[in-house]
Design a protein around this motif. Structure first.
Motif, PDB file in Angstrom:
ATOM      1  N   GLU A 185       0.824  -1.143   0.103  1.00  0.00           N
ATOM      2  CA  GLU A 185      -0.031  -0.174  -0.233  1.00  0.00           C
ATOM      3  C   GLU A 185       0.848   1.236  -0.086  1.00  0.00           C
ATOM      4  O   GLU A 185       0.635   2.325  -0.641  1.00  0.00           O
ATOM      5  CB  GLU A 185      -0.859   0.127   1.175  1.00  0.00           C
ATOM      6  N   HIS A 186       1.919   1.054   0.591  1.00  0.00           N
ATOM      7  CA  HIS A 186       2.842   2.141   0.900  1.00  0.00           C
ATOM      8  C   HIS A 186       3.518   2.731  -0.516  1.00  0.00           C
ATOM      9  O   HIS A 186       3.703   3.842  -0.820  1.00  0.00           O
ATOM     10  CB  HIS A 186       4.131   1.833   2.111  1.00  0.00           C
ATOM     11  N   ARG A 187       3.894   1.653  -1.181  1.00  0.00           N
ATOM     12  CA  ARG A 187       4.393   1.784  -2.498  1.00  0.00           C
ATOM     13  C   ARG A 187       3.612   2.215  -3.528  1.00  0.00           C
ATOM     14  O   ARG A 187       3.895   3.003  -4.272  1.00  0.00           O
ATOM     15  CB  ARG A 187       5.136   0.339  -3.050  1.00  0.00           C
ATOM     16  N   ARG A 191       1.708   7.706   2.187  1.00  0.00           N
ATOM     17  CA  ARG A 191       2.720   7.244   3.139  1.00  0.00           C
ATOM     18  C   ARG A 191       1.682   6.749   4.200  1.00  0.00           C
ATOM     19  O   ARG A 191       0.505   7.036   4.529  1.00  0.00           O
ATOM     20  CB  ARG A 191       3.349   8.390   3.872  1.00  0.00           C
ATOM     21  N   ILE A 192       2.058   5.467   4.764  1.00  0.00           N
ATOM     22  CA  ILE A 192       1.225   4.835   6.126  1.00  0.00           C
ATOM     23  C   ILE A 192       1.561   4.809   7.308  1.00  0.00           C
ATOM     24  O   ILE A 192       2.981   4.743   7.609  1.00  0.00           O
ATOM     25  CB  ILE A 192       1.034   3.395   5.587  1.00  0.00           C
ATOM     26  N   ARG A 194       2.435   3.372  10.461  1.00  0.00           N
ATOM     27  CA  ARG A 194       2.424   1.984  10.490  1.00  0.00           C
ATOM     28  C   ARG A 194       1.530   1.670  12.020  1.00  0.00           C
ATOM     29  O   ARG A 194       0.683   0.653  12.181  1.00  0.00           O
ATOM     30  CB  ARG A 194       3.821   1.392  10.887  1.00  0.00           C
TER      31      ARG A 194
END
Ligand code: SF4
Length: 248
Positions: A185-187, A191-192, A194
């Motif tokens: 998802e981050h890619r 930005r996630i 965490r």
């Protein structure tokens, strides 16, 4: 199940289903030839050469394990990596080891699998509405891929998820699988944070992409033999996945 759906498919749907299968099959063919991780490739080859006493009459698969399932799947089951004498022997995810012996009966009860027993690529198993893959495609020593190996394998997951056009729900089998999904998802998007996605059995999340994620303990013998993960707990996960995916 492709055959069952073909009976009621329109010509357009037939063409789309055939296209999806062809493309995922093409991706699987490339995965099987991957040799990006020398440590894993040499481990799988050596395990396949030596074999376990109980499987001396088997010709081990010994290569990266391709994904398996229904190309029109709304639900993705995401595992960690093949077992040395399970998928690395049979060539199909969760087939031929204790984890698979726990998983497939539950998938059958939940309506995703055509039969409860998975023993080989020729056993007749069909999946309906479900695709099975993992964040690592080669059996790692000690069931522990390195971070670099998981990063190497991540591009396969990215390509695969892009091809699964009907996907709505991802069931993450274990913390490392969930980390792999979050990294994907981050890619693919923003930005996630965490800490906003704590791992726990039965936790549910809506990801930035809109996909729903459910986290589950991995069906390893370590978890199932100790009662940390029971069949009732596991079935609830997959029934909830059906519900979230809008499957009857
Ligand atoms: S683990 Fe993945 S990236 Fe590494 S060799 Fe196997 S298929 Fe390739």
């Amino acid at each position: 199940m492709i055959v069952r759906e073909i009976a009621s498919a329109t010509p357009y749907n037939l063409e789309r289903m055939a296209g999806a299968l062809k493309t995922l099959e093409a991706l699987n063919a490339r995965i099987v030839d991957c040799d990006l991780c020398p440590r894993l490739r040499s481990h799988c080859t050596e395990v396949a050469r030596v074999r376990r006493r109980a499987y001396m009459d088997w010709e081990y698969w010994g290569r990266p394990v391709p994904s398996f399932g229904d190309p029109e799947a709304r639900v993705l089951a995401l595992g960690l990596a093949p077992g040395a004498h399970g998928s690395n022997r049979t060539g199909r995810p969760f087939t031929g080891d204790g984890s698979g012996d726990f998983l497939y009966p539950v998938l059958h009860d939940a309506g995703f699998a055509s039969q409860p027993k998975a023993s080989s690529r020729q056993d007749g198993m069909k999946l309906h509405g479900l695709w099975i893959t993992s964040v690592g495609r080669c059996a790692p020593p000690g069931n522990k891929p390195t971070p670099e190996e998981l990063r190497n394998c991540a591009s396969w997951l990215d390509q695969e998820m892009a091809l699964l056009g009907n996907l709505r729900v991802v069931v993450c089998l274990g913390r490392i699988a969930f980390d792999g999904l979050l990294a994907h998802e981050h890619r693919a998007g923003p930005r996630i944070v965490r800490s906003s996605f704590p791992f726990g059995h039965g936790n549910e999340f809506t990801l930035p992409s809109g996909l729903r994620a459910i986290t589950s303990y991995h069906p390893s013998l370590q978890n199932t033999n100790t009662g940390k993960l029971t069949k009732v707990m596991f079935l609830k996960i997959f029934m909830r996945a059906r519900e979230l995916a809008g499957l009857e």
